[in-house]
Design a protein around this motif. Structure first.
Motif, PDB file in Angstrom:
ATOM      1  N   ALA A 207      73.634 -64.484 -67.048  1.00 17.85           N
ATOM      2  CA  ALA A 207      73.692 -63.870 -65.709  1.00 17.85           C
ATOM      3  C   ALA A 207      73.626 -62.336 -65.779  1.00 17.85           C
ATOM      4  CB  ALA A 207      74.909 -64.360 -64.943  1.00 17.85           C
ATOM      5  N   PRO A 208      74.422 -61.671 -66.638  1.00 19.55           N
ATOM      6  CA  PRO A 208      74.277 -60.216 -66.727  1.00 19.55           C
ATOM      7  C   PRO A 208      72.910 -59.776 -67.248  1.00 19.55           C
ATOM      8  CG  PRO A 208      76.014 -61.007 -68.219  1.00 19.55           C
ATOM      9  CD  PRO A 208      75.589 -62.167 -67.392  1.00 19.55           C
ATOM     10  N   LEU A 209      72.314 -60.535 -68.142  1.00 21.64           N
ATOM     11  CA  LEU A 209      70.988 -60.155 -68.661  1.00 21.64           C
ATOM     12  C   LEU A 209      69.958 -60.189 -67.543  1.00 21.64           C
ATOM     13  CD1 LEU A 209      71.162 -62.131 -72.013  1.00 21.64           C
ATOM     14  CD2 LEU A 209      71.081 -59.637 -71.788  1.00 21.64           C
ATOM     15  N   VAL A 210      69.973 -61.275 -66.772  1.00 18.67           N
ATOM     16  CA  VAL A 210      69.021 -61.407 -65.671  1.00 18.67           C
ATOM     17  C   VAL A 210      69.287 -60.337 -64.615  1.00 18.67           C
ATOM     18  CG1 VAL A 210      68.291 -62.961 -63.795  1.00 18.67           C
ATOM     19  CG2 VAL A 210      68.569 -63.846 -66.120  1.00 18.67           C
ATOM     20  N   ALA A 211      70.561 -59.918 -64.493  1.00 15.76           N
ATOM     21  CA  ALA A 211      70.927 -58.878 -63.516  1.00 15.76           C
ATOM     22  C   ALA A 211      70.612 -57.466 -64.012  1.00 15.76           C
ATOM     23  CB  ALA A 211      72.413 -58.996 -63.183  1.00 15.76           C
ATOM     24  N   GLY A 212      70.120 -57.333 -65.252  1.00 13.68           N
ATOM     25  CA  GLY A 212      69.701 -56.014 -65.736  1.00 13.68           C
ATOM     26  C   GLY A 212      70.802 -55.202 -66.406  1.00 13.68           C
ATOM     27  N   VAL A 213      71.864 -55.868 -66.846  1.00 21.26           N
ATOM     28  CA  VAL A 213      72.967 -55.132 -67.478  1.00 21.26           C
ATOM     29  C   VAL A 213      72.517 -54.482 -68.794  1.00 21.26           C
ATOM     30  CG1 VAL A 213      75.226 -55.438 -68.585  1.00 21.26           C
ATOM     31  CG2 VAL A 213      74.802 -56.398 -66.307  1.00 21.26           C
TER      32      VAL A 213
ATOM     33  N   VAL B 134      86.259 -56.104 -66.753  1.00 22.37           N
ATOM     34  CA  VAL B 134      85.025 -55.522 -66.218  1.00 22.37           C
ATOM     35  C   VAL B 134      84.285 -56.601 -65.446  1.00 22.37           C
ATOM     36  CG1 VAL B 134      83.374 -56.046 -68.070  1.00 22.37           C
ATOM     37  CG2 VAL B 134      83.163 -53.902 -66.841  1.00 22.37           C
ATOM     38  N   ASP B 135      83.529 -56.210 -64.438  1.00 20.89           N
ATOM     39  CA  ASP B 135      82.634 -57.138 -63.769  1.00 20.89           C
ATOM     40  C   ASP B 135      81.367 -57.207 -64.610  1.00 20.89           C
ATOM     41  OD1 ASP B 135      80.798 -58.446 -62.239  1.00 20.89           O
ATOM     42  OD2 ASP B 135      80.986 -57.144 -60.479  1.00 20.89           O
ATOM     43  N   GLN B 136      81.180 -58.373 -65.255  1.00 18.68           N
ATOM     44  CA  GLN B 136      80.058 -58.546 -66.197  1.00 18.68           C
ATOM     45  C   GLN B 136      78.699 -58.288 -65.567  1.00 18.68           C
ATOM     46  OE1 GLN B 136      79.898 -62.203 -68.558  1.00 18.68           O
ATOM     47  NE2 GLN B 136      81.841 -62.783 -67.617  1.00 18.68           N
ATOM     48  N   LEU B 137      78.613 -58.441 -64.254  1.00 15.41           N
ATOM     49  CA  LEU B 137      77.312 -58.327 -63.586  1.00 15.41           C
ATOM     50  C   LEU B 137      77.026 -56.905 -63.114  1.00 15.41           C
ATOM     51  CD1 LEU B 137      77.318 -61.596 -61.457  1.00 15.41           C
ATOM     52  CD2 LEU B 137      76.330 -61.190 -63.705  1.00 15.41           C
ATOM     53  N   ASP B 138      77.998 -56.012 -63.325  1.00 19.09           N
ATOM     54  CA  ASP B 138      77.867 -54.638 -62.841  1.00 19.09           C
ATOM     55  C   ASP B 138      77.388 -53.751 -63.993  1.00 19.09           C
ATOM     56  OD1 ASP B 138      78.260 -52.022 -62.031  1.00 19.09           O
ATOM     57  OD2 ASP B 138      80.120 -52.465 -60.953  1.00 19.09           O
ATOM     58  N   GLY B 139      76.078 -53.472 -63.996  1.00 17.15           N
ATOM     59  CA  GLY B 139      75.470 -52.729 -65.097  1.00 17.15           C
ATOM     60  C   GLY B 139      76.099 -51.369 -65.308  1.00 17.15           C
ATOM     61  N   SER B 140      76.382 -50.635 -64.219  1.00 16.86           N
ATOM     62  CA  SER B 140      76.907 -49.278 -64.439  1.00 16.86           C
ATOM     63  C   SER B 140      78.355 -49.348 -64.932  1.00 16.86           C
ATOM     64  CB  SER B 140      76.732 -48.396 -63.202  1.00 16.86           C
ATOM     65  OG  SER B 140      77.487 -48.903 -62.156  1.00 16.86           O
ATOM     66  N   ALA B 141      79.111 -50.364 -64.514  1.00 11.55           N
ATOM     67  CA  ALA B 141      80.479 -50.515 -65.022  1.00 11.55           C
ATOM     68  C   ALA B 141      80.460 -50.832 -66.522  1.00 11.55           C
ATOM     69  CB  ALA B 141      81.218 -51.618 -64.260  1.00 11.55           C
TER      70      ALA B 141
ATOM     71  N   ASP C  57      81.444 -53.721 -91.782  1.00  8.20           N
ATOM     72  CA  ASP C  57      80.956 -52.493 -91.136  1.00  8.20           C
ATOM     73  C   ASP C  57      81.525 -52.279 -89.732  1.00  8.20           C
ATOM     74  OD1 ASP C  57      79.458 -51.632 -93.228  1.00  8.20           O
ATOM     75  OD2 ASP C  57      77.600 -52.605 -92.555  1.00  8.20           O
ATOM     76  N   VAL C  58      82.159 -53.311 -89.178  1.00 14.27           N
ATOM     77  CA  VAL C  58      82.699 -53.177 -87.819  1.00 14.27           C
ATOM     78  C   VAL C  58      84.087 -52.530 -87.899  1.00 14.27           C
ATOM     79  CG1 VAL C  58      83.447 -54.432 -85.751  1.00 14.27           C
ATOM     80  CG2 VAL C  58      81.347 -55.103 -86.934  1.00 14.27           C
ATOM     81  N   THR C  59      84.201 -51.325 -87.316  1.00 18.06           N
ATOM     82  CA  THR C  59      85.476 -50.592 -87.366  1.00 18.06           C
ATOM     83  C   THR C  59      86.321 -50.854 -86.131  1.00 18.06           C
ATOM     84  OG1 THR C  59      84.262 -48.723 -86.463  1.00 18.06           O
ATOM     85  CG2 THR C  59      84.642 -48.737 -88.846  1.00 18.06           C
ATOM     86  N   GLU C  60      85.660 -51.101 -84.996  1.00 22.58           N
ATOM     87  CA  GLU C  60      86.376 -51.400 -83.748  1.00 22.58           C
ATOM     88  C   GLU C  60      85.609 -52.489 -83.033  1.00 22.58           C
ATOM     89  OE1 GLU C  60      87.098 -48.294 -80.865  1.00 22.58           O
ATOM     90  OE2 GLU C  60      87.821 -46.959 -82.458  1.00 22.58           O
ATOM     91  N   LEU C  61      86.370 -53.470 -82.508  1.00 17.34           N
ATOM     92  CA  LEU C  61      85.719 -54.559 -81.777  1.00 17.34           C
ATOM     93  C   LEU C  61      86.358 -54.682 -80.404  1.00 17.34           C
ATOM     94  CD1 LEU C  61      83.630 -56.837 -81.837  1.00 17.34           C
ATOM     95  CD2 LEU C  61      85.350 -58.291 -82.929  1.00 17.34           C
ATOM     96  N   HIS C  62      85.516 -54.612 -79.374  1.00 17.31           N
ATOM     97  CA  HIS C  62      85.966 -54.705 -77.987  1.00 17.31           C
ATOM     98  C   HIS C  62      85.230 -55.845 -77.305  1.00 17.31           C
ATOM     99  CE1 HIS C  62      87.829 -50.677 -78.194  1.00 17.31           C
ATOM    100  NE2 HIS C  62      86.824 -50.412 -79.016  1.00 17.31           N
ATOM    101  N   CYS C  63      85.894 -56.455 -76.325  1.00 16.18           N
ATOM    102  CA  CYS C  63      85.232 -57.498 -75.548  1.00 16.18           C
ATOM    103  C   CYS C  63      85.631 -57.353 -74.084  1.00 16.18           C
ATOM    104  CB  CYS C  63      85.624 -58.876 -76.075  1.00 16.18           C
ATOM    105  SG  CYS C  63      84.756 -60.234 -75.248  1.00 16.18           S
ATOM    106  N   ALA C  64      84.655 -57.560 -73.199  1.00 13.06           N
ATOM    107  CA  ALA C  64      84.943 -57.478 -71.773  1.00 13.06           C
ATOM    108  C   ALA C  64      84.207 -58.597 -71.042  1.00 13.06           C
ATOM    109  CB  ALA C  64      84.481 -56.112 -71.230  1.00 13.06           C
ATOM    110  N   PRO C  65      84.860 -59.436 -70.240  1.00 12.64           N
ATOM    111  CA  PRO C  65      86.299 -59.434 -70.054  1.00 12.64           C
ATOM    112  C   PRO C  65      87.066 -60.204 -71.131  1.00 12.64           C
ATOM    113  CG  PRO C  65      85.304 -61.016 -68.557  1.00 12.64           C
ATOM    114  CD  PRO C  65      84.165 -60.364 -69.314  1.00 12.64           C
ATOM    115  N   GLY C  66      86.406 -61.109 -71.878  1.00 18.84           N
ATOM    116  CA  GLY C  66      87.077 -61.854 -72.939  1.00 18.84           C
ATOM    117  C   GLY C  66      87.968 -62.971 -72.414  1.00 18.84           C
ATOM    118  N   ASN C  67      88.729 -63.584 -73.332  1.00 21.28           N
ATOM    119  CA  ASN C  67      89.672 -64.653 -72.956  1.00 21.28           C
ATOM    120  C   ASN C  67      90.851 -64.627 -73.925  1.00 21.28           C
ATOM    121  OD1 ASN C  67      88.998 -66.165 -75.332  1.00 21.28           O
ATOM    122  ND2 ASN C  67      87.223 -67.045 -74.279  1.00 21.28           N
TER     123      ASN C  67
END
Ligand code: AMP
Ligand code: GLY
Length: 419
Positions: A72-78, A46-53, A24-34
């Motif tokens: 860290a992003p979850l606790v930061a409210g992303v 992307v800055d993982q901790l920046d919710g609006s980004a 079912d996955v047609t497109e897969l994106h990751c940020a920032p990834g490795n």
């Protein structure tokens, strides 16, 4: 379904790999990834901790599901920032993520929900610390209240070391020592319905025989042949469902992945810690055996429809993952060295594969370089734990990275006991 995964560890590689296998996955994106994730997903800086980004990226990509990997992003409210834009997100909001972000908060929720855990005191002064250490006696367990990337907990016989750790933190939780094997049990939840995955065991110390410093985790295996078959039901009833119910009752429902770190003590199961996200490296072995398409499962959780999904399906047999760490990890990891043998480490039939954590591509666009403490892991499947173990170590043996180290005893005892 267009899916965006946030994070850059082996956990996110395991998530991306499983999502890439979901038809079912047609497109897969990751940020920032490795460097490894780049083979299965399109990467975005992307800055993982920046919710609006993160939310902006999700909108631009037309993502229909965002999966936030790390704490860290979850606790930061992303996750909140993404949800506010109307994009389904797998991962709790900042309020519910405090279950991982504050040990004192987790203790308070457990007390309210009657969840079994170690007795504890929250201390802010030296006098309170001394009183709590005296009350429990050795071995002492001293935990920094906040997020500390696996470095916040000291377990020691030495009262001076226990005091010294407490002094370095603003607020500490001091608790009774829990004896007995540890189990990691993950549950997917939409805030109401709770679906447990299969239990796994992690190896936290750097050296064989559980010696050396604590790390983020040096290997894992699943399932646990030694565990009581009723373990999952018992943890569901006494830990996972009551915790999810309590957070909903407070008006801060937890949706996403609830990770219960448990000790199986002589007096029963006790919670050691909660995490608000998939564990690393346990996720590598749990997802290796999950046969239910992952995107559908996570999307159902993100949209409050988990009650509608079919029972999860699992591959028979076992999975083992072994982490290769860079020289000096966890104290002062050395980075920037070329990694060779990656292709040889993988089996053509998919029974063993490499998941990247701290890696990046060199300027030549081909050479993979080490870029972190835990560099990568080899995950393998087998009919038995012994077979999965042998395959994983065969893969590890093929990889060359200057000064690297790994544990030689991942799943050794469990495989021997299982016969
Ligand atoms: P935590 O970050 O809370 O998971 O703690 C890290 C590790 O410290 C755990 O995986 C355990 O091995 C150990 N630990 C934490 N709390 C206790 C406890 N109350 N008794 C014994 N060991 C503990
Ligand atoms: N494997 C331990 C953790 O993810 O916190």
């Amino acid at each position: 379904m267009k899916v965006l995964v946030i994070g850059n560890g082996a956990r996110e590689h395991a998530l991306c790999r499983a999502l890439s296998l979901d038809p079912d996955v047609t497109e897969l994106h990751c940020a920032p990834g490795n460097a490894g994730i780049a083979a299965v997903a399109r990467l975005h800086p992307v800055d993982q901790l920046d919710g609006s980004a993160v939310a902006g990226l999700a909108e631009r990509l037309g993502a229909e599901l965002v999966v936030v990997g790390p704490e860290a992003p979850l606790v930061a409210g992303v996750a909140d920032a993404v949800r506010e834009r109307g994009v389904p997100v797998f991962g709790p909001g900042a309020e519910a993520a405090r279950l991982e972000g504050s040990k004192a908060f987790a203790k308070e929720v457990m007390a309210a929900a009657n969840v079994p855990t170690a007795r504890s005191y929250v201390c802010t002064t030296a006098e309170e610390v001394d009183r709590a250490l005296d009350a429990f006696g050795p071995p002492y367990v001293v935990k920094d209240d906040g997020l500390a990337a696996g470095k916040g907990v000291v377990v020691t016989e030495d009262v001076a070391a226990a005091r010294a750790h407490a002094r370095g933190c603003d607020r500490v939780v001091i608790e009774e020592f829990l004896d007995g094997p540890e189990v990691s049990l993950f549950a997917v939840t939409d805030g109401t319905t709770v679906v447990p995955l299969q239990p796994a065991q992690d190896f936290k110390r750097a050296g064989d025989g559980d010696t050396g410093p604590n790390t983020g985790g040096m290997g894992a295996y699943s399932p646990l042949p030694w565990a009581d078959p009723k373990l999952v039901d018992e943890v569901m009833e006494s830990v996972l469902q009551p915790t999810v119910d309590e957070l909903r009752r407070r008006g801060t429902p937890f949706s996403g992945l609830l990770y219960a770190g448990l000790a199986v003590t002589s007096r029963g199961i006790r919670v050691i810690e909660f995490n608000a996200r998939f564990g690393d490296p346990e996720t590598q072995v749990v997802l290796a055996r999950l046969r239910t398409p992952l995107a559908g499962l996570l999307h159902a959780a993100a949209t409050g429809r988990l009650a509608e999904i079919e029972p999860l399906r699992w591959a028979d047999g076992a999975a083992v993952t072994v982490v290769i760490a860079s020289e000096g990890y966890p104290v002062s990891p050395r980075t920037g060295d070329p990694i060779e043998g990656l292709a040889e480490a993988e089996a053509a039939d998919g029974s063993s594969y490499v998941l990247h954590a701290g890696t990046r591509l060199a300027e030549d666009g081909e050479t993979v370089l080490s870029a972190g403490g835990r560099v990568l892991s080899v995950t393998a499947l087998g009919e038995t734990l012994a077979a999965a173990r042998e395959r994983a170590y065969r893969g590890v043996g093929a990889i060359r990275l200057r000064g690297s180290h790994h544990r030689g005893d991942i799943a050794e005892r469990a495989a021997a006991e299982a016969g």
